[in-house]
Design a protein around this motif. Structure first.
Motif, PDB file in Angstrom:
ATOM      1  N   LEU A   1      48.806  13.152  13.748  1.00 28.16           N
ATOM      2  CA  LEU A   1      47.477  12.591  13.492  1.00 28.16           C
ATOM      3  C   LEU A   1      46.809  13.418  12.400  1.00 28.16           C
ATOM      4  O   LEU A   1      46.624  14.639  12.552  1.00 28.16           O
ATOM      5  CB  LEU A   1      46.628  12.612  14.769  1.00 28.16           C
ATOM      6  N   ILE A   2      46.462  12.754  11.296  1.00 32.03           N
ATOM      7  CA  ILE A   2      45.969  13.460  10.106  1.00 32.03           C
ATOM      8  C   ILE A   2      44.669  12.835   9.621  1.00 32.03           C
ATOM      9  O   ILE A   2      44.558  11.607   9.499  1.00 32.03           O
ATOM     10  CB  ILE A   2      47.035  13.402   8.981  1.00 32.03           C
ATOM     11  N   TYR A   3      43.686  13.710   9.361  1.00 29.65           N
ATOM     12  CA  TYR A   3      42.414  13.279   8.748  1.00 29.65           C
ATOM     13  C   TYR A   3      42.426  13.733   7.295  1.00 29.65           C
ATOM     14  O   TYR A   3      42.546  14.930   7.030  1.00 29.65           O
ATOM     15  CB  TYR A   3      41.253  13.900   9.539  1.00 29.65           C
ATOM     16  N   LEU A   4      42.353  12.763   6.373  1.00 37.88           N
ATOM     17  CA  LEU A   4      42.306  13.086   4.944  1.00 37.88           C
ATOM     18  C   LEU A   4      40.871  13.433   4.586  1.00 37.88           C
ATOM     19  O   LEU A   4      39.965  12.593   4.725  1.00 37.88           O
ATOM     20  CB  LEU A   4      42.783  11.910   4.102  1.00 37.88           C
TER      21      LEU A   4
ATOM     22  N   LEU B   1      43.670   8.988   9.247  1.00 42.03           N
ATOM     23  CA  LEU B   1      42.257   8.642   9.352  1.00 42.03           C
ATOM     24  C   LEU B   1      41.599   8.872   7.999  1.00 42.03           C
ATOM     25  O   LEU B   1      41.639   9.987   7.457  1.00 42.03           O
ATOM     26  CB  LEU B   1      41.609   9.506  10.442  1.00 42.03           C
ATOM     27  N   CYS B   2      41.029   7.793   7.425  1.00 39.44           N
ATOM     28  CA  CYS B   2      40.362   7.878   6.127  1.00 39.44           C
ATOM     29  C   CYS B   2      38.862   7.858   6.312  1.00 39.44           C
ATOM     30  O   CYS B   2      38.328   6.942   6.949  1.00 39.44           O
ATOM     31  CB  CYS B   2      40.751   6.695   5.248  1.00 39.44           C
TER      32      CYS B   2
ATOM     33  N   GLU C   1      45.085  17.107  12.227  1.00 40.19           N
ATOM     34  CA  GLU C   1      45.387  18.020  11.133  1.00 40.19           C
ATOM     35  C   GLU C   1      44.543  17.551   9.941  1.00 40.19           C
ATOM     36  O   GLU C   1      44.549  16.365   9.613  1.00 40.19           O
ATOM     37  CB  GLU C   1      46.884  17.910  10.835  1.00 40.19           C
ATOM     38  N   GLU C   2      43.803  18.452   9.307  1.00 40.57           N
ATOM     39  CA  GLU C   2      42.941  18.064   8.183  1.00 40.57           C
ATOM     40  C   GLU C   2      43.609  18.438   6.869  1.00 40.57           C
ATOM     41  O   GLU C   2      43.891  19.609   6.622  1.00 40.57           O
ATOM     42  CB  GLU C   2      41.561  18.716   8.327  1.00 40.57           C
ATOM     43  N   LEU C   3      43.879  17.434   6.045  1.00 36.10           N
ATOM     44  CA  LEU C   3      44.599  17.646   4.781  1.00 36.10           C
ATOM     45  C   LEU C   3      43.840  17.067   3.593  1.00 36.10           C
ATOM     46  O   LEU C   3      43.159  16.046   3.712  1.00 36.10           O
ATOM     47  CB  LEU C   3      45.993  17.005   4.853  1.00 36.10           C
ATOM     48  N   SER C   4      44.003  17.741   2.442  1.00 35.33           N
ATOM     49  CA  SER C   4      43.390  17.331   1.173  1.00 35.33           C
ATOM     50  C   SER C   4      44.500  17.150   0.132  1.00 35.33           C
ATOM     51  O   SER C   4      45.578  17.727   0.269  1.00 35.33           O
ATOM     52  CB  SER C   4      42.426  18.433   0.722  1.00 35.33           C
TER      53      SER C   4
END
Ligand code: 9D3
Length: 240
Positions: free
Chosen positions: A87-90, A114-115, A132-135
């Motif tokens: 699960l990833i939040y961009l 998640l956008c 997980e927060e990714l850029s």
């Protein structure tokens, strides 16, 4: 064995599959190597006005996506307890995506992305789900969708059978690697510009040395960070 899959939670589902429907990723989607699903966050509002966002507590510019609406969308995306996908939040607040992380994600069952839009998402729903927060880098996008497309593209090209077996073991070009050497093809002369002689010589060792020198030059010039990592790695493992 089920295929690699991506579920994208977004206020702009029309942005998908976008470029992922073309070329190699599009073919790989058509042949069942991977699948894409979008969940429209707007479909999870509860009031008659369908409000997804509200003004920030504490004041300041812009709007914030409501925790209850995003939570409802996440519960739908994550309703299967056997779903082991990351699960990833961009978000511009995230850690930068690396090729190492992309490789691990491509080797797993898939991703739930998640956008955010507006200024971002209410922190409480982030604290609750711990994505997980990714850029994708230090520049400002208008939302997470182009970052989601980018991350999926980077993963899908690594799935078995998507790329020709040719251009695959080049993955270490980052992280202790060098930028690529320049490429040339026919015609031999174009607009008074010639292909470097060494590439026409058939002398494979000289070609390799030339390409290495070109790669080192461009890396030193454009990416001092990669150049430093490359040197540190060479000290540990020795030249080559
Ligand atoms: C002025 C404060 N801005 C933070 C840099 C607010 C803000 C700008 C843009 C909040 C969200 C966004 C939308 N960006 C993304 O959703 C995003 C993003 C990005 O802007 N850059 C790099 N990677 C990513 S991943 C998601």
């Amino acid at each position: 064995m089920s295929a690699w899959s991506a579920t994208v939670l977004t206020l702009f589902p029309e942005m998908f599959p976008g470029p992922l429907g073309q070329s190699l990723s599009g073919k790989a989607m058509d042949n069942g190597t991977w699948s894409l699903e979008t969940l429209d966050i707007r479909g999870f509002t509860s009031d008659k006005h369908a409000s997804v966002d509200d003004t920030p507590f504490g004041g300041g510019p812009g709007m914030v996506m409501r925790a209850d609406v995003v939570d409802a969308a996440l519960r739908e995306a994550r309703d299967d307890s056997a779903d082991d996908r990351a699960l990833i939040y961009l978000t511009p607040r995230g850690r930068p995506i690396t090729q190492t992380r992309v490789r691990a994600l491509a080797e797993g069952p898939g991703v739930v992305l998640l956008c955010g839009r507006y200024e971002g998402i209410d922190q409480r729903v982030i604290d609750e789900w711990e994505p997980e927060e990714l850029s994708i880098g230090d520049f400002v996008l208008s939302g997470g969708e182009p970052a989601a497309l980018t991350l999926i593209d980077a993963c899908v090209r690594l799935l078995p059978g998507v790329m020709g077996s040719d251009a695959s073991p080049e993955e270490e070009s980052f992280e202790g690697g060098l930028l690529e050497y320049p490429h040339y093809t026919r015609p031999r002369e174009w607009h008074d510009r010639e292909v470097p002689d060494v590439l026409l010589s058939g002398h494979h060792e000289k070609i390799e040395a030339w390409r290495r020198a070109e790669a080192e030059m461009v890396t030193k010039e454009r990416r001092p960070d990669l150049w430093a990592a490359y040197h540190a790695a060479r000290k540990r493992t020795g030249p080559r």
